[in-house]
Design a protein around this motif. Structure first.
Motif, PDB file in Angstrom:
ATOM      1  N   LEU A  27      42.660  41.415  54.132  1.00 23.97           N
ATOM      2  CA  LEU A  27      42.137  42.913  54.416  1.00 23.97           C
ATOM      3  C   LEU A  27      41.003  43.253  53.360  1.00 23.97           C
ATOM      4  N   ILE A  28      41.551  42.874  52.255  1.00 22.18           N
ATOM      5  CA  ILE A  28      40.160  43.116  51.264  1.00 22.18           C
ATOM      6  C   ILE A  28      39.077  42.491  51.798  1.00 22.18           C
ATOM      7  N   ILE A  71      29.759  37.474  47.116  1.00 18.71           N
ATOM      8  CA  ILE A  71      30.632  38.559  46.445  1.00 18.71           C
ATOM      9  C   ILE A  71      31.974  38.374  47.051  1.00 18.71           C
ATOM     10  N   GLY A  72      31.965  37.853  48.524  1.00 20.22           N
ATOM     11  CA  GLY A  72      33.281  37.910  49.246  1.00 20.22           C
ATOM     12  C   GLY A  72      33.831  36.487  49.038  1.00 20.22           C
ATOM     13  N   ILE A  73      33.135  35.309  48.707  1.00 23.10           N
ATOM     14  CA  ILE A  73      33.246  33.904  48.263  1.00 23.10           C
ATOM     15  C   ILE A  73      34.010  34.066  47.119  1.00 23.10           C
ATOM     16  N   ALA A  74      33.259  34.766  46.148  1.00 21.00           N
ATOM     17  CA  ALA A  74      33.960  34.898  44.770  1.00 21.00           C
ATOM     18  C   ALA A  74      35.238  35.369  44.951  1.00 21.00           C
ATOM     19  N   ILE A  75      35.422  36.776  45.489  1.00 23.70           N
ATOM     20  CA  ILE A  75      36.821  37.395  45.390  1.00 23.70           C
ATOM     21  C   ILE A  75      37.850  36.607  46.056  1.00 23.70           C
ATOM     22  N   PHE A  76      37.546  35.685  47.376  1.00 21.75           N
ATOM     23  CA  PHE A  76      38.324  34.891  47.933  1.00 21.75           C
ATOM     24  C   PHE A  76      38.832  33.843  47.124  1.00 21.75           C
ATOM     25  N   VAL A  77      38.175  33.080  46.480  1.00 15.29           N
ATOM     26  CA  VAL A  77      38.493  32.114  45.470  1.00 15.29           C
ATOM     27  C   VAL A  77      39.189  32.506  44.204  1.00 15.29           C
ATOM     28  N   VAL A  78      38.744  33.579  43.724  1.00 13.92           N
ATOM     29  CA  VAL A  78      39.437  34.243  42.539  1.00 13.92           C
ATOM     30  C   VAL A  78      40.835  34.575  42.816  1.00 13.92           C
ATOM     31  N   ALA A  79      40.876  35.253  44.118  1.00  9.90           N
ATOM     32  CA  ALA A  79      42.278  35.541  44.583  1.00  9.90           C
ATOM     33  C   ALA A  79      43.205  34.417  44.799  1.00  9.90           C
ATOM     34  N   ILE A  80      42.958  33.386  45.450  1.00  8.78           N
ATOM     35  CA  ILE A  80      43.658  32.275  45.546  1.00  8.78           C
ATOM     36  C   ILE A  80      43.969  31.641  44.263  1.00  8.78           C
ATOM     37  N   ILE A  81      42.925  31.600  43.282  1.00  8.19           N
ATOM     38  CA  ILE A  81      43.526  31.127  41.789  1.00  8.19           C
ATOM     39  C   ILE A  81      44.575  32.040  41.176  1.00  8.19           C
ATOM     40  N   TYR A  82      44.422  33.174  41.682  1.00 15.60           N
ATOM     41  CA  TYR A  82      45.303  34.296  40.934  1.00 15.60           C
ATOM     42  C   TYR A  82      46.545  34.165  41.398  1.00 15.60           C
ATOM     43  N   ILE A  83      46.708  34.055  42.793  1.00 14.04           N
ATOM     44  CA  ILE A  83      48.002  33.830  43.350  1.00 14.04           C
ATOM     45  C   ILE A  83      48.896  32.609  43.184  1.00 14.04           C
ATOM     46  N   THR A  84      48.144  31.584  42.912  1.00  8.06           N
ATOM     47  CA  THR A  84      48.459  30.373  42.567  1.00  8.06           C
ATOM     48  C   THR A  84      48.987  30.480  41.112  1.00  8.06           C
ATOM     49  N   ILE A  85      48.364  31.004  40.126  1.00  8.43           N
ATOM     50  CA  ILE A  85      48.927  31.182  38.651  1.00  8.43           C
ATOM     51  C   ILE A  85      50.048  32.074  38.794  1.00  8.43           C
ATOM     52  N   GLN A  86      50.092  33.184  39.666  1.00  9.86           N
ATOM     53  CA  GLN A  86      51.157  34.070  39.602  1.00  9.86           C
ATOM     54  C   GLN A  86      52.463  33.347  40.319  1.00  9.86           C
ATOM     55  N   ILE A 119      43.441  34.910  59.726  1.00  9.59           N
ATOM     56  CA  ILE A 119      43.214  36.202  60.025  1.00  9.59           C
ATOM     57  C   ILE A 119      41.662  36.261  60.101  1.00  9.59           C
ATOM     58  N   MET A 120      40.966  35.658  59.053  1.00  8.71           N
ATOM     59  CA  MET A 120      39.471  35.981  59.226  1.00  8.71           C
ATOM     60  C   MET A 120      38.940  35.397  60.713  1.00  8.71           C
ATOM     61  N   ILE A 121      39.434  34.188  61.278  1.00  7.12           N
ATOM     62  CA  ILE A 121      38.840  33.882  62.483  1.00  7.12           C
ATOM     63  C   ILE A 121      39.300  35.213  63.431  1.00  7.12           C
ATOM     64  N   ILE A 122      40.434  35.568  63.515  1.00  5.89           N
ATOM     65  CA  ILE A 122      40.561  36.648  64.376  1.00  5.89           C
ATOM     66  C   ILE A 122      39.796  37.740  64.251  1.00  5.89           C
ATOM     67  N   TRP A 123      39.452  38.263  63.113  1.00 12.69           N
ATOM     68  CA  TRP A 123      38.409  39.154  62.732  1.00 12.69           C
ATOM     69  C   TRP A 123      37.105  38.800  63.178  1.00 12.69           C
ATOM     70  N   GLY A 142      33.779  28.201  63.975  1.00 13.83           N
ATOM     71  CA  GLY A 142      33.951  27.101  63.238  1.00 13.83           C
ATOM     72  C   GLY A 142      33.196  27.012  61.761  1.00 13.83           C
ATOM     73  N   GLY A 143      32.295  27.987  61.683  1.00 15.79           N
ATOM     74  CA  GLY A 143      31.823  28.416  60.286  1.00 15.79           C
ATOM     75  C   GLY A 143      32.885  29.111  59.581  1.00 15.79           C
ATOM     76  N   THR A 144      33.450  29.836  60.178  1.00 13.93           N
ATOM     77  CA  THR A 144      34.441  30.820  59.161  1.00 13.93           C
ATOM     78  C   THR A 144      35.642  29.926  59.012  1.00 13.93           C
ATOM     79  N   LEU A 145      35.974  28.908  59.813  1.00 15.00           N
ATOM     80  CA  LEU A 145      37.110  27.804  59.602  1.00 15.00           C
ATOM     81  C   LEU A 145      36.807  27.012  58.601  1.00 15.00           C
TER      82      LEU A 145
END
Length: 171
Positions: free
Chosen positions: A17-18, A40-55, A83-87, A138-141
């Motif tokens: 959603l973000i 910006i979107g790439i950075a947010i996604f990678v940082v979010a995955i890192i964050y949830i893994t640490i959490q 979700i992003m493929i559906i989007w 394919g690019g999104t995947l």
């Protein structure tokens, strides 16, 4: 185990959603075709995955292995990818159906700037138009799978883990 699956979906939906809101902001401000904004979107996604893994490691007091952490991060990134493929499909087919044509015109303009002939551009754009959704999906995947892999690996590497000489079976 069911409680964990629910949390995975919640985390994936929140991250997606973000990214969707960010995508909409870029679209309505005319920045969606600016390549530097994609970072910006790439950075947010990678940082979010890192964050949830640490959490996830913190939730389990570090009593997890690298594999557990990586799996958790990658599962969340897989949910975000779905979700992003559906989007992407909804965005190009339902919400902004004119966006595909706009992108094709931009490609034509860029091709003319680079010195391609009208015939070359027409052939290339014909193929692009025919397989546009395949390329978009394919690019999104690929993008989200690779970035999710990187984020999950980094998150697992940076997280507190069970000491190497201890066993989860020792009390």
């Amino acid at each position: 185990m069911e409680k964990n699956k629910g949390k995975l979906w919640e985390k994936g939906i929140i991250i997606a959603l973000i990214l969707i809101v960010l995508n909409l902001i870029f679209h309505f401000t005319g920045q969606d075709q600016n390549p530097s904004m994609g970072w910006i979107g790439i950075a947010i996604f990678v940082v979010a995955i890192i964050y949830i893994t640490i959490q996830y490691s913190k939730e389990h007091d570090g009593q997890v292995t690298f594999g557990n952490l990586f799996a958790h991060g990658f599962k969340v990134s897989a949910i975000v990818t779905l979700i992003m493929i559906i989007w992407v499909v909804l965005m190009y087919k339902v919400i902004f159906p004119d966006m595909q044509e706009t992108m094709m015109q931009m490609q034509r303009t860029e091709g003319l700037k680079k010195g391609y002939s009208e015939e070359q551009l027409s052939k290339g754009l014909e193929i692009t138009k025919k397989y546009f959704m395949t390329f978009a999906i394919g690019g999104t995947l690929l993008t989200y799978a690779i970035l999710g892999l990187i984020g999950a690996l980094l998150g697992a590497a940076f997280s507190k883990k069970m000491p190497a000489n201890s066993s989860p079976f020792q009390q």
